[in-house]
Design a protein around this motif. Sequence first.
Motif, PDB file in Angstrom:
ATOM      1  N   MET A  39      17.873   2.559 -12.755  1.00  0.00           N
ATOM      2  CA  MET A  39      16.724   2.517 -13.654  1.00  0.00           C
ATOM      3  C   MET A  39      16.054   1.145 -13.676  1.00  0.00           C
ATOM      4  O   MET A  39      14.827   1.047 -13.787  1.00  0.00           O
ATOM      5  CB  MET A  39      17.158   2.911 -15.064  1.00  0.00           C
ATOM      6  CG  MET A  39      17.502   4.382 -15.208  1.00  0.00           C
ATOM      7  SD  MET A  39      16.105   5.448 -14.755  1.00  0.00           S
ATOM      8  CE  MET A  39      14.853   4.860 -15.901  1.00  0.00           C
ATOM      9  N   ALA A  40      16.852   0.088 -13.559  1.00  0.00           N
ATOM     10  CA  ALA A  40      16.266  -1.253 -13.562  1.00  0.00           C
ATOM     11  C   ALA A  40      15.340  -1.453 -12.370  1.00  0.00           C
ATOM     12  O   ALA A  40      14.323  -2.167 -12.466  1.00  0.00           O
ATOM     13  CB  ALA A  40      17.381  -2.301 -13.553  1.00  0.00           C
ATOM     14  N   ASP A  41      15.652  -0.828 -11.232  1.00  0.00           N
ATOM     15  CA  ASP A  41      14.789  -0.925 -10.060  1.00  0.00           C
ATOM     16  C   ASP A  41      13.443  -0.264 -10.326  1.00  0.00           C
ATOM     17  O   ASP A  41      12.389  -0.790  -9.951  1.00  0.00           O
ATOM     18  CB  ASP A  41      15.455  -0.248  -8.855  1.00  0.00           C
ATOM     19  CG  ASP A  41      16.737  -0.934  -8.428  1.00  0.00           C
ATOM     20  OD1 ASP A  41      16.828  -2.160  -8.581  1.00  0.00           O
ATOM     21  OD2 ASP A  41      17.642  -0.231  -7.933  1.00  0.00           O
ATOM     22  N   ILE A  42      13.483   0.916 -10.966  1.00  0.00           N
ATOM     23  CA  ILE A  42      12.243   1.640 -11.257  1.00  0.00           C
ATOM     24  C   ILE A  42      11.376   0.843 -12.221  1.00  0.00           C
ATOM     25  O   ILE A  42      10.160   0.719 -12.030  1.00  0.00           O
ATOM     26  CB  ILE A  42      12.554   3.033 -11.828  1.00  0.00           C
ATOM     27  CG1 ILE A  42      13.318   3.864 -10.799  1.00  0.00           C
ATOM     28  CG2 ILE A  42      11.268   3.746 -12.252  1.00  0.00           C
ATOM     29  CD1 ILE A  42      13.777   5.213 -11.309  1.00  0.00           C
ATOM     30  N   LYS A  43      11.993   0.289 -13.242  1.00  0.00           N
ATOM     31  CA  LYS A  43      11.234  -0.490 -14.223  1.00  0.00           C
ATOM     32  C   LYS A  43      10.593  -1.715 -13.563  1.00  0.00           C
ATOM     33  O   LYS A  43       9.416  -2.023 -13.783  1.00  0.00           O
ATOM     34  CB  LYS A  43      12.141  -0.929 -15.371  1.00  0.00           C
ATOM     35  CG  LYS A  43      11.395  -1.692 -16.467  1.00  0.00           C
ATOM     36  CD  LYS A  43      12.311  -2.115 -17.586  1.00  0.00           C
ATOM     37  CE  LYS A  43      11.526  -2.758 -18.730  1.00  0.00           C
ATOM     38  NZ  LYS A  43      10.649  -3.866 -18.286  1.00  0.00           N
ATOM     39  N   SER A  72       6.363   6.834 -10.911  1.00  0.00           N
ATOM     40  CA  SER A  72       7.568   6.720 -11.743  1.00  0.00           C
ATOM     41  C   SER A  72       8.327   8.038 -11.805  1.00  0.00           C
ATOM     42  O   SER A  72       9.566   8.058 -11.769  1.00  0.00           O
ATOM     43  CB  SER A  72       7.187   6.284 -13.159  1.00  0.00           C
ATOM     44  OG  SER A  72       6.632   4.979 -13.155  1.00  0.00           O
ATOM     45  N   GLU A  73       7.590   9.140 -11.859  1.00  0.00           N
ATOM     46  CA  GLU A  73       8.234  10.444 -11.944  1.00  0.00           C
ATOM     47  C   GLU A  73       9.042  10.745 -10.680  1.00  0.00           C
ATOM     48  O   GLU A  73      10.170  11.264 -10.741  1.00  0.00           O
ATOM     49  CB  GLU A  73       7.177  11.525 -12.153  1.00  0.00           C
ATOM     50  CG  GLU A  73       7.747  12.929 -12.307  1.00  0.00           C
ATOM     51  CD  GLU A  73       6.660  13.971 -12.517  1.00  0.00           C
ATOM     52  OE1 GLU A  73       6.919  15.170 -12.239  1.00  0.00           O
ATOM     53  OE2 GLU A  73       5.568  13.597 -12.963  1.00  0.00           O
ATOM     54  N   GLY A  74       8.487  10.413  -9.528  1.00  0.00           N
ATOM     55  CA  GLY A  74       9.192  10.669  -8.280  1.00  0.00           C
ATOM     56  C   GLY A  74      10.461   9.846  -8.144  1.00  0.00           C
ATOM     57  O   GLY A  74      11.520  10.355  -7.752  1.00  0.00           O
ATOM     58  N   TRP A  75      10.381   8.571  -8.474  1.00  0.00           N
ATOM     59  CA  TRP A  75      11.564   7.718  -8.383  1.00  0.00           C
ATOM     60  C   TRP A  75      12.598   8.113  -9.434  1.00  0.00           C
ATOM     61  O   TRP A  75      13.806   8.040  -9.185  1.00  0.00           O
ATOM     62  CB  TRP A  75      11.172   6.248  -8.514  1.00  0.00           C
ATOM     63  CG  TRP A  75      10.465   5.735  -7.301  1.00  0.00           C
ATOM     64  CD1 TRP A  75       9.131   5.480  -7.169  1.00  0.00           C
ATOM     65  CD2 TRP A  75      11.038   5.474  -6.024  1.00  0.00           C
ATOM     66  NE1 TRP A  75       8.834   5.063  -5.898  1.00  0.00           N
ATOM     67  CE2 TRP A  75       9.984   5.034  -5.168  1.00  0.00           C
ATOM     68  CE3 TRP A  75      12.335   5.543  -5.513  1.00  0.00           C
ATOM     69  CZ2 TRP A  75      10.208   4.685  -3.836  1.00  0.00           C
ATOM     70  CZ3 TRP A  75      12.551   5.184  -4.180  1.00  0.00           C
ATOM     71  CH2 TRP A  75      11.506   4.770  -3.363  1.00  0.00           C
ATOM     72  N   GLN A  76      12.117   8.554 -10.608  1.00  0.00           N
ATOM     73  CA  GLN A  76      13.045   9.043 -11.628  1.00  0.00           C
ATOM     74  C   GLN A  76      13.786  10.274 -11.119  1.00  0.00           C
ATOM     75  O   GLN A  76      14.978  10.454 -11.395  1.00  0.00           O
ATOM     76  CB  GLN A  76      12.285   9.377 -12.903  1.00  0.00           C
ATOM     77  CG  GLN A  76      13.183   9.744 -14.094  1.00  0.00           C
ATOM     78  CD  GLN A  76      13.969   8.544 -14.601  1.00  0.00           C
ATOM     79  OE1 GLN A  76      13.389   7.490 -14.870  1.00  0.00           O
ATOM     80  NE2 GLN A  76      15.283   8.679 -14.701  1.00  0.00           N
ATOM     81  N   TYR A 125       0.813  -1.222   0.000  1.00  0.00           N
ATOM     82  CA  TYR A 125       0.000   0.000   0.000  1.00  0.00           C
ATOM     83  C   TYR A 125       0.841   1.265   0.000  1.00  0.00           C
ATOM     84  O   TYR A 125       0.348   2.350  -0.349  1.00  0.00           O
ATOM     85  CB  TYR A 125      -0.966   0.001   1.183  1.00  0.00           C
ATOM     86  CG  TYR A 125      -0.344   0.352   2.505  1.00  0.00           C
ATOM     87  CD1 TYR A 125      -0.324   1.665   2.965  1.00  0.00           C
ATOM     88  CD2 TYR A 125       0.223  -0.639   3.311  1.00  0.00           C
ATOM     89  CE1 TYR A 125       0.247   1.987   4.187  1.00  0.00           C
ATOM     90  CE2 TYR A 125       0.796  -0.326   4.526  1.00  0.00           C
ATOM     91  CZ  TYR A 125       0.806   0.989   4.963  1.00  0.00           C
ATOM     92  OH  TYR A 125       1.380   1.307   6.169  1.00  0.00           O
ATOM     93  N   LYS A 126       2.122   1.159   0.382  1.00  0.00           N
ATOM     94  CA  LYS A 126       2.994   2.335   0.404  1.00  0.00           C
ATOM     95  C   LYS A 126       3.191   2.917  -0.999  1.00  0.00           C
ATOM     96  O   LYS A 126       3.509   4.102  -1.153  1.00  0.00           O
ATOM     97  CB  LYS A 126       4.353   1.980   1.005  1.00  0.00           C
ATOM     98  CG  LYS A 126       4.320   1.593   2.477  1.00  0.00           C
ATOM     99  CD  LYS A 126       4.036   2.769   3.376  1.00  0.00           C
ATOM    100  CE  LYS A 126       4.248   2.422   4.838  1.00  0.00           C
ATOM    101  NZ  LYS A 126       3.925   3.549   5.735  1.00  0.00           N
ATOM    102  N   LEU A 127       2.999   2.102  -2.025  1.00  0.00           N
ATOM    103  CA  LEU A 127       3.206   2.580  -3.392  1.00  0.00           C
ATOM    104  C   LEU A 127       2.218   3.679  -3.770  1.00  0.00           C
ATOM    105  O   LEU A 127       2.480   4.476  -4.671  1.00  0.00           O
ATOM    106  CB  LEU A 127       3.095   1.409  -4.378  1.00  0.00           C
ATOM    107  CG  LEU A 127       4.168   0.317  -4.246  1.00  0.00           C
ATOM    108  CD1 LEU A 127       3.862  -0.838  -5.195  1.00  0.00           C
ATOM    109  CD2 LEU A 127       5.550   0.881  -4.529  1.00  0.00           C
ATOM    110  N   GLY A 128       1.092   3.723  -3.081  1.00  0.00           N
ATOM    111  CA  GLY A 128       0.087   4.741  -3.400  1.00  0.00           C
ATOM    112  C   GLY A 128       0.096   5.938  -2.473  1.00  0.00           C
ATOM    113  O   GLY A 128      -0.766   6.828  -2.600  1.00  0.00           O
ATOM    114  N   GLN A 129       1.055   6.040  -1.578  1.00  0.00           N
ATOM    115  CA  GLN A 129       1.075   7.144  -0.616  1.00  0.00           C
ATOM    116  C   GLN A 129       1.310   8.503  -1.286  1.00  0.00           C
ATOM    117  O   GLN A 129       0.870   9.530  -0.784  1.00  0.00           O
ATOM    118  CB  GLN A 129       2.165   6.895   0.433  1.00  0.00           C
ATOM    119  CG  GLN A 129       1.920   5.683   1.318  1.00  0.00           C
ATOM    120  CD  GLN A 129       0.734   5.879   2.259  1.00  0.00           C
ATOM    121  OE1 GLN A 129       0.762   6.732   3.143  1.00  0.00           O
ATOM    122  NE2 GLN A 129      -0.309   5.102   2.046  1.00  0.00           N
TER     123      GLN A 129
END
Length: 465
Positions: free
Chosen positions: A61-65, A80-84, A12-16
């Motif tokens: 980048m591989a982690d983000i993908k 994706s934008e935040g992690w980028q 659920y943290k992915l949607g924070q």
Amino acid sequence: MRQNLILNTDSYKLGQYLQYPAGTRAISTVATTRGQSFRPELMFFGLQMFLKEYLSQPIVMADIKEAADIAGVHGQPFDSEGWQRIVDVHGGYLPLRIEAIPEGAALRRGVPMMQVVNTDPNLPWLTSHMETALLRAIWYPSTVATTAWRIRLALQPFLDRTTDDPAALQPSRISDYGCRSTTSLEQAAIGGAAHLVHFNSSDSLPAILHARRHYGIDMPGYSIPSAEHASITAWGQAGETDAYSNMIERFSGFSAYSVVSDSYDLHTAVTEIWGKSLQAKVREAGGVLVVRPDSGDPIDTPVQVVAQLAYAFGTRLNGKGFKVIDGNVRVLQSDGVSLQDIQMILGRLESMGFSAENISFGMGSGLLHKINRGTVSFTMRATAMQDAGGQWKGIGRRAPHAQEKLTIQGRVAAIADGIDIVSIPLTELGGRQNLLQPVWENGQLLVDWTMDEIRARATEASRAA
């Protein structure tokens, strides 16, 4: 094996990132324990292992993908934008500031031991995202360190009353035999390193390596050659004496050697083989013979073995008038003993006039595995947010009933109060020293505690307890 730090969290943290009010610049969280206590009853340890092992590896980048792919199928949104931004602007290192109490410090319940805040105002969700991993990183080693500390405090009165040099004996009284009792190599390493805060006897090589790697100590723990049932029973029952004799010949040149002696009949092994057939050989060989009873009643059996060996080898009186077995012979009890068992054993031996130096103990599951996050009630909560104007305001849920203490709100500090540590609002710190000191910021380790420094703090806390 490389771990994807983005996915080291709850789903659920992915949607924070979609849930905070517009204009939120920062979220500050605090790790503490629930409840209150009138004296320090837990010991903080282990954060540095996580900082070096995990946060020192940048996001790529591989982690983000991988994370984006998994989130899409798993049913969660993904920033994706935040992690980028973390990769492009921060070189892959998490823009976080982590403050912590010095490791090895003793704390009362409710005193914050760690405070975390994001340093990039575009990423206020990052603090909460890392809550899961950071809480796990400290609750387990801190709980093991607390368990070992409680054992240390329970042992100390017996050592003080019945031995000539309690300080020299204390570190070797409990050995970590839990490498096989844990669920994974990492648990054995982390928990075993926590045990080494208080004791320097360990049979866990993962723990030794972890402490060496993360706490700047050449050799944090020591072991001795030991027999196991396989190497004794391989000689057959008729060859039991030969098996023990072989141990003397092979290992008496070491400072000590341990021989499991219950493969067939413990009473016969102790009284007839060690006490008669091999007694002269044990005396002449040098080195300390450690007899290990690995079965039977966990309290009565080791007490009986000490008495039987004392009868066979004789005793001397130490400076406090307690009996110590002659012939460099000692006993090690490691068959599922608990803290209560250890206290019962030492109490019975003391009542019989025996010094606590005659026996030491090994622990596995009771030290490393029979604990959970609720053992000391660890928790981590968001306590403050910074709005678009840069102002901090406290946040937190309302207490469900009047008797419950309000949860911490706002940014906090921790200060010394005599021999104790207490928390105060950061706004009230003034010129006092904040013991919640920065240990990590934007990919940089700011404090590198050594095991020697941590042990010194733990010893000071033990004296004050």
